[in-house]
Motif scaffolding. Structure first.
Motif, PDB file in Angstrom:
ATOM      1  N   GLU A  16       0.822  -1.211   0.000  1.00 31.85           N
ATOM      2  CA  GLU A  16       0.000   0.000   0.000  1.00 31.85           C
ATOM      3  C   GLU A  16       0.853   1.257   0.000  1.00 31.85           C
ATOM      4  OE1 GLU A  16      -2.684  -0.174   3.219  1.00 31.85           O
ATOM      5  OE2 GLU A  16      -3.826  -1.885   2.448  1.00 31.85           O
ATOM      6  N   LEU A  17       2.033   1.175   0.652  1.00 34.71           N
ATOM      7  CA  LEU A  17       2.926   2.337   0.632  1.00 34.71           C
ATOM      8  C   LEU A  17       3.414   2.599  -0.775  1.00 34.71           C
ATOM      9  CD1 LEU A  17       5.008   1.700   3.892  1.00 34.71           C
ATOM     10  CD2 LEU A  17       3.056   3.224   3.579  1.00 34.71           C
ATOM     11  N   GLY A  18       3.747   1.519  -1.497  1.00 30.58           N
ATOM     12  CA  GLY A  18       4.193   1.683  -2.876  1.00 30.58           C
ATOM     13  C   GLY A  18       3.110   2.286  -3.751  1.00 30.58           C
ATOM     14  N   ASP A  19       1.851   1.826  -3.557  1.00 28.60           N
ATOM     15  CA  ASP A  19       0.740   2.380  -4.329  1.00 28.60           C
ATOM     16  C   ASP A  19       0.519   3.852  -3.985  1.00 28.60           C
ATOM     17  OD1 ASP A  19       0.377  -0.052  -5.494  1.00 28.60           O
ATOM     18  OD2 ASP A  19      -1.213  -0.703  -4.127  1.00 28.60           O
ATOM     19  N   GLY A  20       0.699   4.210  -2.699  1.00 26.92           N
ATOM     20  CA  GLY A  20       0.549   5.602  -2.316  1.00 26.92           C
ATOM     21  C   GLY A  20       1.584   6.487  -2.961  1.00 26.92           C
ATOM     22  N   ARG A  21       2.812   6.027  -2.990  1.00 28.33           N
ATOM     23  CA  ARG A  21       3.872   6.801  -3.655  1.00 28.33           C
ATOM     24  C   ARG A  21       3.589   6.918  -5.150  1.00 28.33           C
ATOM     25  NH1 ARG A  21       7.308   3.645  -0.122  1.00 28.33           N
ATOM     26  NH2 ARG A  21       8.173   4.962   1.524  1.00 28.33           N
ATOM     27  N   ARG A  22       3.083   5.845  -5.727  1.00 26.89           N
ATOM     28  CA  ARG A  22       2.792   5.882  -7.153  1.00 26.89           C
ATOM     29  C   ARG A  22       1.697   6.894  -7.464  1.00 26.89           C
ATOM     30  NH1 ARG A  22       3.702   2.579 -11.487  1.00 26.89           N
ATOM     31  NH2 ARG A  22       2.121   2.606 -13.126  1.00 26.89           N
ATOM     32  N   ARG A  23       0.638   6.883  -6.646  1.00 28.61           N
ATOM     33  CA  ARG A  23      -0.449   7.858  -6.861  1.00 28.61           C
ATOM     34  C   ARG A  23       0.054   9.284  -6.657  1.00 28.61           C
ATOM     35  NH1 ARG A  23      -3.660   3.893  -4.221  1.00 28.61           N
ATOM     36  NH2 ARG A  23      -3.278   4.925  -2.212  1.00 28.61           N
ATOM     37  N   ARG A  24       0.878   9.485  -5.624  1.00 30.40           N
ATOM     38  CA  ARG A  24       1.414  10.817  -5.371  1.00 30.40           C
ATOM     39  C   ARG A  24       2.294  11.275  -6.535  1.00 30.40           C
ATOM     40  NH1 ARG A  24       2.964   9.847  -0.730  1.00 30.40           N
ATOM     41  NH2 ARG A  24       5.184   9.428  -1.030  1.00 30.40           N
ATOM     42  N   LEU A  26       2.007  10.300  -9.641  1.00 28.65           N
ATOM     43  CA  LEU A  26       1.126  10.592 -10.770  1.00 28.65           C
ATOM     44  C   LEU A  26       0.477  11.961 -10.620  1.00 28.65           C
ATOM     45  CD1 LEU A  26      -0.621   7.124 -11.280  1.00 28.65           C
ATOM     46  CD2 LEU A  26       0.861   8.300 -12.915  1.00 28.65           C
ATOM     47  N   TRP A  27       0.039  12.308  -9.412  1.00 27.54           N
ATOM     48  CA  TRP A  27      -0.580  13.612  -9.185  1.00 27.54           C
ATOM     49  C   TRP A  27       0.420  14.744  -9.405  1.00 27.54           C
ATOM     50  CZ3 TRP A  27      -5.405  14.746  -9.369  1.00 27.54           C
ATOM     51  CH2 TRP A  27      -6.371  13.829  -8.985  1.00 27.54           C
ATOM     52  N   ILE A  28       1.642  14.554  -8.905  1.00 25.07           N
ATOM     53  CA  ILE A  28       2.667  15.584  -9.094  1.00 25.07           C
ATOM     54  C   ILE A  28       2.972  15.762 -10.574  1.00 25.07           C
ATOM     55  CG2 ILE A  28       5.097  16.151  -8.679  1.00 25.07           C
ATOM     56  CD1 ILE A  28       4.826  14.759  -5.963  1.00 25.07           C
ATOM     57  N   LEU A  34       0.096  20.138 -16.343  1.00 24.44           N
ATOM     58  CA  LEU A  34      -0.930  21.180 -16.449  1.00 24.44           C
ATOM     59  C   LEU A  34      -0.311  22.574 -16.340  1.00 24.44           C
ATOM     60  CD1 LEU A  34      -3.891  19.680 -14.376  1.00 24.44           C
ATOM     61  CD2 LEU A  34      -3.758  20.006 -16.856  1.00 24.44           C
ATOM     62  N   PHE A  35       0.705  22.704 -15.497  1.00 25.46           N
ATOM     63  CA  PHE A  35       1.393  23.990 -15.368  1.00 25.46           C
ATOM     64  C   PHE A  35       2.043  24.396 -16.692  1.00 25.46           C
ATOM     65  CE2 PHE A  35       5.626  25.912 -14.507  1.00 25.46           C
ATOM     66  CZ  PHE A  35       5.190  27.183 -14.160  1.00 25.46           C
ATOM     67  N   ARG A 280      10.647   7.086 -12.220  1.00 27.26           N
ATOM     68  CA  ARG A 280      10.201   6.308 -11.058  1.00 27.26           C
ATOM     69  C   ARG A 280       8.996   5.439 -11.393  1.00 27.26           C
ATOM     70  NH1 ARG A 280      10.461  10.663  -6.028  1.00 27.26           N
ATOM     71  NH2 ARG A 280      12.709  11.062  -6.120  1.00 27.26           N
ATOM     72  N   LEU A 281       8.076   5.989 -12.163  1.00 28.65           N
ATOM     73  CA  LEU A 281       6.889   5.219 -12.524  1.00 28.65           C
ATOM     74  C   LEU A 281       7.235   4.032 -13.421  1.00 28.65           C
ATOM     75  CD1 LEU A 281       4.382   8.129 -13.236  1.00 28.65           C
ATOM     76  CD2 LEU A 281       4.326   6.556 -11.310  1.00 28.65           C
ATOM     77  N   SER A 282       8.245   4.179 -14.263  1.00 28.96           N
ATOM     78  CA  SER A 282       8.627   3.090 -15.166  1.00 28.96           C
ATOM     79  C   SER A 282       9.536   2.067 -14.526  1.00 28.96           C
ATOM     80  CB  SER A 282       9.334   3.684 -16.399  1.00 28.96           C
ATOM     81  OG  SER A 282      10.539   4.327 -16.035  1.00 28.96           O
TER      82      SER A 282
END
Length: 289
Positions: A16-24, A26-28, A34-35, A280-282
């Motif tokens: 779950e920690l890994g999934d949380g980092r992945r979602r974070r 992705l959001w960043i 968008l910027f 990191r995502l890859s």
């Protein structure tokens, strides 16, 4: 009398920690993208304002009416900065893409077509890495006569060696695999193996390398424009804004250099952060670090 021992479990990586980092991550990444999109969209609004002069408003300091102040002709520096950032992004994307394609082609060819091609590619990589990077960049741009096209070519021809090294290592792993040996056993040509097997497996690494090349391309475009070898001086590129501001810093017009320079730095750091997050995502191993 008996004694018992209780062993505490050793904490390990939690999925779950890994999934949380992945979602974070992705959001960043989405926020940074968008910027950049917002900067490009705003630059089209600024097109008409960037070239408008107002001699009554010359050399105005930053205010609510002119966020970045005005220059010696009364032109809005914020509008000119937005247009310059868009130009830097376009030149950076074009040059970085061309450079990454050179790296992909050379890396795949060196792994597929035998030791002579590999030796030639390695010699080229060593040669370009041994030469002073900025000097080579200036010489190529000068030889081509300057301008936007010269900047794109100069940046594209000088940024591929490091990425080629990375892609070569991955290409050798693909070529040594069983399915490539089987494909060759069926009589497939080197070109087929290169297109269908090697290049396909290098595409994720190619994408990450492309994004990481982008900040370097933007900075070197600005450097060449600053030296007078970049885009047309009539266009508000960031390097040209910084170069022109040097004549007015002694008179206290600090905003002409500081504010466009900070914006360029923000764009470069944003793109660099996107590249780092994509890497990191890859990489599955980074999800549990």
């Amino acid at each position: 009398m008996s004694t018992s021992t209780h062993t505490e479990p050793v904490p390990g990586p939690h999925p779950e920690l890994g999934d949380g980092r992945r979602r974070r991550t992705l959001w960043i990444t989405a926020g940074l993208v968008l910027f950049l999109v917002a900067v490009v969209a705003a630059s089209f609004w600024a097109d008409g304002v960037a070239g408008t002069t107002s001699l009554d408003d010359r050399r105005s300091a930053p205010s609510l009416d002119a966020w970045f102040g005005t220059d010696w002709l009364g032109r809005d520096v914020f509008a000119r900065t937005l247009v310059g950032l868009r130009l830097s992004l376009v030149v950076g994307v074009t040059a970085a893409t061309a450079s990454a394609l050179i790296a992909l082609t050379l890396a795949a060819a060196s792994a597929v077509f035998g030791r002579w091609v590999a030796a030639a590619v390695n010699w080229l990589v060593d040669l370009f890495l041994a030469l002073p990077h900025l000097v080579l960049l200036i010489l190529i741009a000068f030889a081509l006569g300057g301008g936007t096209k010269a900047v794109v070519i100069a940046v594209a021809l000088t940024h591929w060696p490091a990425l080629t090294r990375v892609l070569q290592a991955q290409a050798r792993v693909v070529v040594s695999s069983d399915y490539v040996a089987l494909s060759r056993g069926f009589g497939r040509s080197g070109g087929f193996v290169m297109r269908r097997h090697v290049v396909r497996h290098l595409l994720p690494h190619f994408g990450v390398g492309l994004v990481l090349l982008f900040p370097h391309a933007i900075l070197h475009e600005a450097a060449l424009s600053f030296l007078g070898l970049g885009v047309d001086p009539a266009r508000p590129a960031i390097g040209i804004l910084l170069s022109e501001s040097m004549r007015y810093l002694s008179s206290g017009m600090w905003w002409l250099a500081v504010l466009p320079g900070v914006c360029l730095l923000l764009i470069v750091k944003s793109v660099d952060a996107i590249g780092d997050n994509v890497r990191r995502l890859s990489d599955p191993r980074s999800h549990h670090q």
